[in-house]
Scaffold this active site. Sequence first.
Site, mmCIF file in Angstrom:
data_model
loop_
_atom_site.group_PDB
_atom_site.id
_atom_site.type_symbol
_atom_site.label_atom_id
_atom_site.label_comp_id
_atom_site.label_asym_id
_atom_site.label_seq_id
_atom_site.Cartn_x
_atom_site.Cartn_y
_atom_site.Cartn_z
ATOM 1 N N THR A 1 21.759 53.538 30.929
ATOM 2 C CA THR A 1 20.596 54.247 30.566
ATOM 3 C C THR A 1 20.160 53.991 29.293
ATOM 4 O O THR A 1 19.504 54.722 29.170
ATOM 5 C CB THR A 1 20.859 55.514 31.374
ATOM 6 O OG1 THR A 1 22.015 56.262 30.364
ATOM 7 C CG2 THR A 1 20.696 56.104 32.537
ATOM 8 N N HIS B 1 30.311 40.736 9.920
ATOM 9 C CA HIS B 1 31.052 40.922 10.764
ATOM 10 C C HIS B 1 32.483 41.194 9.857
ATOM 11 O O HIS B 1 32.739 41.212 9.456
ATOM 12 C CB HIS B 1 32.113 39.628 10.887
ATOM 13 C CG HIS B 1 30.813 38.636 12.335
ATOM 14 N ND1 HIS B 1 30.706 37.403 12.830
ATOM 15 C CD2 HIS B 1 29.292 39.737 12.975
ATOM 16 C CE1 HIS B 1 29.553 37.900 13.660
ATOM 17 N NE2 HIS B 1 28.816 38.459 14.046
ATOM 18 N N GLU C 1 34.861 31.515 12.180
ATOM 19 C CA GLU C 1 34.497 31.838 11.231
ATOM 20 C C GLU C 1 35.645 32.299 10.498
ATOM 21 O O GLU C 1 36.296 32.401 10.202
ATOM 22 C CB GLU C 1 33.291 33.083 11.644
ATOM 23 C CG GLU C 1 32.630 33.287 11.976
ATOM 24 C CD GLU C 1 31.785 34.663 12.571
ATOM 25 O OE1 GLU C 1 30.495 34.905 13.137
ATOM 26 O OE2 GLU C 1 32.424 35.538 11.835
ATOM 27 N N THR D 1 29.532 47.103 22.149
ATOM 28 C CA THR D 1 29.336 47.714 21.373
ATOM 29 C C THR D 1 29.871 46.922 19.338
ATOM 30 O O THR D 1 30.494 46.520 19.639
ATOM 31 C CB THR D 1 30.342 48.580 21.347
ATOM 32 O OG1 THR D 1 29.640 48.806 23.461
ATOM 33 C CG2 THR D 1 29.789 50.075 20.285
#
Lengths: 298, 389
Positions: free
Chosen positions: A17, A247, A209, A97
């Site tokens: 939602t 990151h 990376e 997330t």
Amino acid sequence: MAILLDKNSRVVVQGITGSEGAFHTRESVKFGTKVVAGVTPGKGGMDVDGIPVYNRVIDAVEQQGANVSALYTPAAFTADAIIEAIEAGIGLIVAMTEGVPVTDMIKVKQVLKTSKSRMIGCNCPGITTPGVGKIGFMPSFIHKVGNVGLISRSGTLTYEAIWQLTCLGIGQTTSIGIGGDPLPGSNFVDLLELYEKDPDTKALVLIGEIGGTAEEEAAEYIKSNVSKPVVSFIAGRTAPPGRRMGHAGAIIAGGKGTADEKFKALEAAGVIIEKNPAEIGKRVQEVLAKVGKKGKKK
Amino acid sequence: MKIHEYQAKNLLRAYNVPVPKGDVADTPEKAREIAASLGKTCIVKAQIHAGGRGKGGGVKVAKTPDEAYNAAKAILGMQLVTHQTGPEGKKVLKVLVEETSNIKKELYLGMVVDRARDRECVVFMASEAGGMEIEEVAKATPEKIIKCMVPPVVGFSPFEGRKLAFGLGLGTDKALNAQLTNIAKGLYQLFVEKDASLVEINPLVLTAEGDLMAVDAKINFDDDGLFRHPDIKDLRDENEEEPLEVLAKNAGVNYIKLDGNIACMVNGAGLAMTTMDLIKMAGGEPANFLDVGGGANPDQIEKAFRILTADPNVQGILVNIFGGILRCDRVANGLIQAAKNVDIKVPMVIRLQGTNVEEGRRLLKESGLKFTVADGLYEAAEKIVSLIK
């Protein structure tokens, strides 16, 4: 065939939602993904474009047969949401997330180790099996059905590499972004095994990376367990030590985790390394041409 | 996030880790006051977020309160240069004044999260070679570092304290064994409760009186954990950060200043690092890392341009956007609008790829602004490098 996400996948979206959750759910449904339920605690009974929303993951499992979870939950609640999905028996959990604390992931990984669930992410662009479905942020138009498996720690760089392949007419089995966090749910090694077993995957692309040792571990694994050709690029050759490059996992700490070390380890394992990121697609094309002729690398 | 030594020591006190008596001062007068209240020989230490302070002249011993006043006067306001600050150094705004210890032995005790696939837990590292750069010890004599993993399910157990104590040559002394176990237990609690990412006690001193004490302390925190620790978040010192990085942080743009002259703006961290690599490959030097975010909306783009152009070293800009969910025509409009608002005076190469790329490139070409448009990834880097030569 493909890996992880296939025609039997029934997806529940945790955080459906929210604005991101709703938007990317729509995109993935358009792509053909079978999204059977959503979960937002307190919003059970609602629906998003006709997809029923439940209060608990277990309800989505029992009533809609959900077996894959896509997470777009806020960082503070994500560890809780992942553990709920594990407890509900979800086989594949993909968490987009960003910003989940490392100490939370230490706990999540303990629970994962004693479960049958597999987790991708957090802070990842998701997973796509062209022709079947997608979870996460990857733009739909870049994919094409084919025989190359792609695993990456990046986001937009992953799209770039997939797009290079597609533009050359090279399709993919499954593309996976494992995410840029220090403790990802799955590492390269966990997924290489699946690609090796997948008969449709003829070659692999591995995009790493700076930071951590995931690429070195992958090199060690590839040396004795992967017979398919692997092409690899590592981002961050010019990154200075001690600075976190966006990151949370991309940091050269204590002089370890440099791109050059990773290139070296991969090369020693027989991986075809490509230092120019604009040439990844071409390099895969060459490799596939050889596979076509000889059938196998070894 | 990094914090100062005095802040780290306050946290250590709260977790029952012994530290020298002392306090922080921002004026020489305050330093004299602290020294007087301690009533013995003191050490005055510059508080900046960098190691190697002693060699740079940022640490002085003071036998009397007046000497403490003079030491603080010399250190406060100085531009302290160490191997970690860069050649421009960092301005000292605070000093820590504390009692000196009778050092019998210097030890090292550190903690990090071990990211290796089969471990993934908090790990202690300890060494008898304290006071030195631990990275050098690790390189030259790796056998001198002992490691101790803490299984996350059970947390810290006393046997781990004993393991560390024996490893440090203190095991047979019952009192020291107990002291070290308590220190390790406190550090572990601090680490997991406050979402630390690194703790370093170097040196952990064994005093002539037979006590263990944290004489220096460095603690870093996981930025992603700060939302649940407002007390830790308050310890942030913006004076220690690159001004442009502070500006970027507040604008929600991920920016790191580097030393080159070609600025870059990219969406996504991996692609941003890759763009830096490409600039270098093409013979240029990147001026920064900048991840404008996956969305790359016009507002973020404008803020990013303001940050990039505020760096006086910048002679050219490379924009590299992979338009995914967000279409390239919208990115192009954002770029055009931002470039008009910010008034960019240096050459700029724009490379767009992704959805609606043709329309995006057309908009850029017809904007009347002096953009150079590039199609390929490497071609874009080559173009900007040749434009500033």
